[in-house]
Design a protein around this motif. Structure first.
Motif, PDB file in Angstrom:
ATOM      1  N   PRO A 283       0.812  -1.225   0.000  1.00  0.00           N
ATOM      2  CA  PRO A 283       0.000   0.000   0.000  1.00  0.00           C
ATOM      3  C   PRO A 283       0.844   1.273   0.000  1.00  0.00           C
ATOM      4  CG  PRO A 283       0.130  -0.902   2.208  1.00  0.00           C
ATOM      5  CD  PRO A 283       0.805  -1.905   1.312  1.00  0.00           C
ATOM      6  N   LEU A 284       0.291   2.341  -0.568  1.00  0.00           N
ATOM      7  CA  LEU A 284       0.962   3.636  -0.551  1.00  0.00           C
ATOM      8  C   LEU A 284       1.038   4.164   0.873  1.00  0.00           C
ATOM      9  CD1 LEU A 284       2.172   5.939  -2.247  1.00  0.00           C
ATOM     10  CD2 LEU A 284      -0.138   6.914  -2.405  1.00  0.00           C
ATOM     11  N   ASN A 285      -0.062   3.979   1.607  1.00  0.00           N
ATOM     12  CA  ASN A 285      -0.106   4.395   3.019  1.00  0.00           C
ATOM     13  C   ASN A 285      -0.637   3.240   3.864  1.00  0.00           C
ATOM     14  OD1 ASN A 285      -0.377   5.551   5.510  1.00  0.00           O
ATOM     15  ND2 ASN A 285      -1.864   7.128   4.893  1.00  0.00           N
ATOM     16  N   PRO A 286       0.245   2.467   4.536  1.00  0.00           N
ATOM     17  CA  PRO A 286      -0.182   1.282   5.301  1.00  0.00           C
ATOM     18  C   PRO A 286      -1.132   1.597   6.448  1.00  0.00           C
ATOM     19  CG  PRO A 286       2.201   1.318   4.973  1.00  0.00           C
ATOM     20  CD  PRO A 286       1.693   2.655   4.566  1.00  0.00           C
ATOM     21  N   GLU A 287      -1.206   2.871   6.858  1.00  0.00           N
ATOM     22  CA  GLU A 287      -2.054   3.235   8.002  1.00  0.00           C
ATOM     23  C   GLU A 287      -3.380   3.842   7.578  1.00  0.00           C
ATOM     24  OE1 GLU A 287       0.257   5.777  10.450  1.00  0.00           O
ATOM     25  OE2 GLU A 287       1.767   4.250  10.931  1.00  0.00           O
ATOM     26  N   SER A 288      -3.662   3.858   6.309  1.00  0.00           N
ATOM     27  CA  SER A 288      -4.884   4.500   5.817  1.00  0.00           C
ATOM     28  C   SER A 288      -6.112   3.639   6.053  1.00  0.00           C
ATOM     29  CB  SER A 288      -4.752   4.795   4.314  1.00  0.00           C
ATOM     30  OG  SER A 288      -4.689   3.579   3.586  1.00  0.00           O
ATOM     31  N   GLY A 289      -7.264   4.285   6.044  1.00  0.00           N
ATOM     32  CA  GLY A 289      -8.519   3.558   6.193  1.00  0.00           C
ATOM     33  C   GLY A 289      -8.789   2.653   5.010  1.00  0.00           C
ATOM     34  N   SER A 290      -8.366   3.076   3.836  1.00  0.00           N
ATOM     35  CA  SER A 290      -8.589   2.251   2.641  1.00  0.00           C
ATOM     36  C   SER A 290      -7.788   0.952   2.711  1.00  0.00           C
ATOM     37  CB  SER A 290      -8.214   3.033   1.375  1.00  0.00           C
ATOM     38  OG  SER A 290      -6.855   3.403   1.397  1.00  0.00           O
ATOM     39  N   HIS A 291      -6.597   1.031   3.306  1.00  0.00           N
ATOM     40  CA  HIS A 291      -5.792  -0.193   3.440  1.00  0.00           C
ATOM     41  C   HIS A 291      -6.419  -1.124   4.477  1.00  0.00           C
ATOM     42  CE1 HIS A 291      -2.478  -2.915   3.292  1.00  0.00           C
ATOM     43  NE2 HIS A 291      -2.125  -2.693   4.549  1.00  0.00           N
ATOM     44  N   ARG A 292      -6.986  -0.533   5.546  1.00  0.00           N
ATOM     45  CA  ARG A 292      -7.670  -1.363   6.544  1.00  0.00           C
ATOM     46  C   ARG A 292      -8.850  -2.100   5.905  1.00  0.00           C
ATOM     47  NH1 ARG A 292      -8.472   2.204   9.907  1.00  0.00           N
ATOM     48  NH2 ARG A 292      -7.013   1.683  11.597  1.00  0.00           N
ATOM     49  N   LYS A 293      -9.600  -1.395   5.084  1.00  0.00           N
ATOM     50  CA  LYS A 293     -10.734  -2.025   4.398  1.00  0.00           C
ATOM     51  C   LYS A 293     -10.250  -3.107   3.433  1.00  0.00           C
ATOM     52  CE  LYS A 293     -14.911  -0.936   1.778  1.00  0.00           C
ATOM     53  NZ  LYS A 293     -15.723   0.151   1.154  1.00  0.00           N
ATOM     54  N   PHE A 294      -9.131  -2.825   2.746  1.00  0.00           N
ATOM     55  CA  PHE A 294      -8.541  -3.811   1.829  1.00  0.00           C
ATOM     56  C   PHE A 294      -8.189  -5.096   2.586  1.00  0.00           C
ATOM     57  CE2 PHE A 294      -4.559  -5.685   0.272  1.00  0.00           C
ATOM     58  CZ  PHE A 294      -4.910  -6.024  -1.032  1.00  0.00           C
ATOM     59  N   LEU A 295      -7.568  -4.947   3.757  1.00  0.00           N
ATOM     60  CA  LEU A 295      -7.183  -6.117   4.557  1.00  0.00           C
ATOM     61  C   LEU A 295      -8.405  -6.872   5.069  1.00  0.00           C
ATOM     62  CD1 LEU A 295      -4.192  -4.672   6.617  1.00  0.00           C
ATOM     63  CD2 LEU A 295      -4.077  -6.325   4.746  1.00  0.00           C
ATOM     64  N   GLN A 296      -9.445  -6.142   5.438  1.00  0.00           N
ATOM     65  CA  GLN A 296     -10.668  -6.788   5.923  1.00  0.00           C
ATOM     66  C   GLN A 296     -11.318  -7.626   4.817  1.00  0.00           C
ATOM     67  OE1 GLN A 296     -12.737  -3.284   7.285  1.00  0.00           O
ATOM     68  NE2 GLN A 296     -11.960  -3.461   9.396  1.00  0.00           N
ATOM     69  N   ASN A 297     -11.355  -7.057   3.617  1.00  0.00           N
ATOM     70  CA  ASN A 297     -11.903  -7.796   2.475  1.00  0.00           C
ATOM     71  C   ASN A 297     -11.050  -9.018   2.147  1.00  0.00           C
ATOM     72  OD1 ASN A 297     -14.027  -5.996   2.139  1.00  0.00           O
ATOM     73  ND2 ASN A 297     -12.901  -4.724   0.674  1.00  0.00           N
ATOM     74  N   LEU A 298      -9.737  -8.836   2.243  1.00  0.00           N
ATOM     75  CA  LEU A 298      -8.824  -9.938   1.960  1.00  0.00           C
ATOM     76  C   LEU A 298      -8.999 -11.051   2.993  1.00  0.00           C
ATOM     77  CD1 LEU A 298      -6.531 -11.202   0.371  1.00  0.00           C
ATOM     78  CD2 LEU A 298      -4.915  -9.765   1.634  1.00  0.00           C
ATOM     79  N   ARG A 299      -9.182 -10.666   4.244  1.00  0.00           N
ATOM     80  CA  ARG A 299      -9.402 -11.669   5.280  1.00  0.00           C
ATOM     81  C   ARG A 299     -10.691 -12.446   5.031  1.00  0.00           C
ATOM     82  NH1 ARG A 299      -9.513  -9.869  11.506  1.00  0.00           N
ATOM     83  NH2 ARG A 299     -11.358  -8.744  10.748  1.00  0.00           N
ATOM     84  N   SER A 300     -11.715 -11.763   4.577  1.00  0.00           N
ATOM     85  CA  SER A 300     -12.979 -12.445   4.256  1.00  0.00           C
ATOM     86  C   SER A 300     -12.785 -13.467   3.133  1.00  0.00           C
ATOM     87  CB  SER A 300     -14.041 -11.420   3.854  1.00  0.00           C
ATOM     88  OG  SER A 300     -14.324 -10.544   4.917  1.00  0.00           O
TER      89      SER A 300
END
Length: 327
Positions: A283-300
């Motif tokens: 990610p461009l910014n590992p602490e961003s909200g968009s990256h958190r959402k990306f990880l949540q989707n990936l976990r699903s």
């Protein structure tokens, strides 16, 4: 004008699926196939004794594994405080003879289990040239020992054929469901010489042909022919002009997939590869909200795929990243 020569490869009569259990042994191409199968979540054991180039050595190792043979200590050598064996690659190494023996026994047991209950055995032959130790005989690897204690020989196709026919026959009687896939490595052994490499590959190709004729459980995959004809250009070789590039390996893998994988298996592989691409995303910014959402989707997605495949390591990695963001 068509600059590409292609040829048909008929679909395999014994396809590979995610329910299959595969043992891949031999030269560098065996490692490539095994690694790609593993990354696509197949049950696969790859080169338990390291990279093995010669059919005679492969035959001996298969025979040892089938009968759970103990390590022949006359083949042990010591170099720089480490212990190796002439029947295996330097990947099999111990800090003592006892450690080497334990590793040998572990690899023999593991290989025996795949021979006994597996569905496919992929054997990739690299060269018909072999080195004979003055005392031990044929070796898998010279382990940087003095050249004067070895003699280089070109193996007889008929002798290799007889030995492999016996060993593969014994394996088939032990496990009638096991299918054999033979390939000739696309890696060029030009240190032997260009004419000598071509002679060697010709012998190996004829060996595969004769085994395919004699044993119903044997099929041949033309990895070498794909490299020589469909990919006939030096741009498909690495700088050493010996090993295929990643692009060439991926193309041969694609042809292998089309030959041996049913459509439903190919679809599953595509889904697994998409997840792996997402896991490799930076990610461009590992602490961003968009990256958190990306990880949540990936976990699903991992949870959903995890009902069929082992994604425990990947799940742990994603969960750890999410916990860091939430702390």
């Amino acid at each position: 004008m068509n600059w590409f020569t292609s040829f048909e490869i008929p679909p395999a009569s014994a396809p590979i699926s995610h329910h299959s259990k595969v043992l891949s042994m031999g030269s560098c191409f065996a490692q490539v196939v095994g690694s790609k199968l593993e990354s696509c979540k197949f049950d696969v054991l790859t080169n338990p004794f390291g990279t093995i180039f010669h059919p005679k050595i492969l035959n001996r190792l298969l025979d040892h594994a089938l009968f759970n043979d103990s390590m022949d200590e006359s083949g042990v050598l010591e170099r720089d405080g480490l212990y190796f064996h002439y029947k295996a690659h330097s990947d099999l190494v111990g800090k003592s003879i006892e450690e080497l023996r334990q590793k040998w026994n572990s690899k023999i047991k593991e290989t025996h289990e795949y021979l006994s209950s597996g569905t496919h055995l992929i054997l990739t032959f690299g060269t018909a040239w072999i080195y004979e130790h003055q005392d031990f005989g044929s070796v898998a690897n010279c382990h940087k020992q003095p050249q004067k204690i070895f003699e280089k020989k070109l193996s007889s196709m008929q002798k290799m054929l007889l030995d492999l026919e016996i060993t593969l026959g014994n394996i088939s009687r032990s496990n009638p469901n096991l299918k054999f896939i033979l390939t000739v490595s696309p890696v060029r052994h030009i240190k032997d010489g260009i004419p000598e490499n071509q002679l060697s590959k010709s012998i190996l190709r004829l060996l595969c042909h004769e085994l395919e004729k004699k044993l119903e459980s044997v099929s041949y995959f033309p990895a070498y022919e794909i490299m020589m004809d469909e990919l006939r250009d030096y741009r498909f070789y690495k700088e050493d002009r010996i090993h295929p590039t990643a692009e060439a390996e991926n193309y041969i893998w694609k042809r292998f997939s089309e030959t041996y994988f049913p459509k439903e298996t190919q679809i599953k592989i595509s889904e697994i590869q998409k997840i792996q691409q997402e896991l490799a995303h930076r990610p461009l910014n590992p602490e961003s909200g968009s990256h958190r959402k990306f990880l949540q989707n990936l976990r699903s997605k991992l949870e959903q795929m995890g009902t069929e495949f082992d994604f425990s390591k990947e799940m742990k990695l994603v969960t750890t990243e999410l916990e860091k963001l939430n702390s």
